[in-house]
Design an enzyme around this catalytic site. Sequence first.
Site, PDB file in Angstrom:
ATOM      1  N   HIS A 105     -50.047 -37.824  61.795  1.00 56.71           N
ATOM      2  CA  HIS A 105     -49.908 -39.264  61.463  1.00 56.71           C
ATOM      3  C   HIS A 105     -51.219 -39.890  60.558  1.00 56.71           C
ATOM      4  O   HIS A 105     -50.972 -40.952  60.077  1.00 56.71           O
ATOM      5  CB  HIS A 105     -49.615 -40.137  62.483  1.00 56.71           C
ATOM      6  CG  HIS A 105     -48.235 -39.750  63.085  1.00 56.71           C
ATOM      7  ND1 HIS A 105     -47.007 -40.476  62.897  1.00 56.71           N
ATOM      8  CD2 HIS A 105     -47.791 -38.855  63.921  1.00 56.71           C
ATOM      9  CE1 HIS A 105     -46.071 -39.982  63.554  1.00 56.71           C
ATOM     10  NE2 HIS A 105     -46.495 -38.806  64.261  1.00 56.71           N
TER      11      HIS A 105
ATOM     12  N   ASP B 110     -55.599 -44.764  55.043  1.00 56.25           N
ATOM     13  CA  ASP B 110     -54.205 -45.063  55.832  1.00 56.25           C
ATOM     14  C   ASP B 110     -53.328 -43.566  55.740  1.00 56.25           C
ATOM     15  O   ASP B 110     -53.311 -43.341  54.604  1.00 56.25           O
ATOM     16  CB  ASP B 110     -53.412 -46.016  55.798  1.00 56.25           C
ATOM     17  CG  ASP B 110     -53.076 -46.671  57.238  1.00 56.25           C
ATOM     18  OD1 ASP B 110     -52.943 -46.155  58.039  1.00 56.25           O
ATOM     19  OD2 ASP B 110     -52.667 -47.874  57.140  1.00 56.25           O
TER      20      ASP B 110
END
Length: 469
Positions: free
Chosen positions: A159, A367
């Site tokens: 992730h 991110d």
Amino acid sequence: MSRLVIVSNRVADPGKAAAGGLAVAVKESLQQTGGLWFGWSGKIREETPDSADHGDVKLEAVGNVQLATIDLSQQDYDAYYLGYANGVLWPVFHYRLDLANFDVQFAAGYRRVNRLFAHKLLPLLRPDDVIWIHDYHLIPLAAELRAMGCGNRIGFFLHVPVPPPLIMAAIPEHEWLMRSLFAYDLVGFQSEADVTHFARYVESEAGAECLSDGSLRAFNRTLRVGAYPIGIDVDEFTKLANARDGVDMFLRMREEYSRRRLLLGVDRLDYSKGLPQRVHAFRELLATYPENRGSATLIQIASPSREDVGAYDDLRRQMDSLCGEINGDYGELDWMPVRYIHRNVARKRLPGLYRASRVALVTPLRDGMNLVAKEFIAAQDPADPGMLVLSRFAGAAEHLKEALLVNPYDTQGTAHAIQRALTMSLDERVNRHAALMSRIRQFDVHWWSSGFLAALEHAGLREDAGCAA
């Protein structure tokens, strides 16, 4: 039909609202198919003389999902979770080598807990289970399961972002860590950039061969890799926006800020999110475009995160200071430039807050994806939508090209983009939002889950298929 087994660091009740992107996505996947969700309970086990077996697995049925959890000892939590996962892997994967602590005891604890997870999971598995392991906490889990005789299909999804090879190579155990990924049948990443970084790493460090179908061959194993950008359930989030809590929040914010234009940031308090840089950009906006003084308000929600890690204490003090300075320098009796909130906001209320905002600032320094960007888009009124200002260093930027993409390190450039968002014509906002909405519908959470699992199905069973418990 094979049973789906999800493994993640933490297990959340699928019947309750989930705040984090991983928890929301896993919940959506399991509610569609049912299955088993295994991981840490979030509890610290009290040490006793007879606790050498690390405690029992606790089982609980929630609808068609069975939850299986274990507790961790304080020693394991400190070394595996705080020490290695969040003291080494998190900063390195987010390009922050200066914040990494390469203590060998942390690496030993990380291996120990992954071995513990494998030992406790193995007896729960069936021969035809499909296992889907999630995130940086559990990179070596498949290798531990393989060593114990497990031949099931096992997929892994990361992730967080993958750093370039030279940054990855700063981890003292990087060869072992990356080699362990070749125990999986399929490894999924958030973006094509992440796939490229991983492929370049194994090619340069392990002499991997890139096959014609995009698979990688190294360590006598063939690994399939791919980009599977995670999404949201657009219809579910739209329903939240139109539900009572969402509507109440929208109406309250619209009334309270009837004379203001709202800029919104919703993040965990984390050094990867670029919060100080965002506040500096907002200050630059007020300095360069004085017409925004008295009319533009930044609401910055920074949810508590890993408060037992020292770097987060420093960040909180920095944010308190920066927001206080702006309010002191620019604030009026009837207007405060920044509303800084260091607590969680209920997910059911967020859509109303998104819809009331003219601009969303999603400007992380790095991110993996960032689902706030997609939630903001889904919550907008298509006839009068707000505008998304998005960091080019968020995984979401690969697909959300119609947002205003910025370099969060460029304070003046980000301020100019915010001003453009505030002054953008209605026609342009409507057109950009329509394109963005189409994109998040195309790549929603159902596409992500079904796409990954279909690819894992075609990755093929190992010759030693079946799981020896």
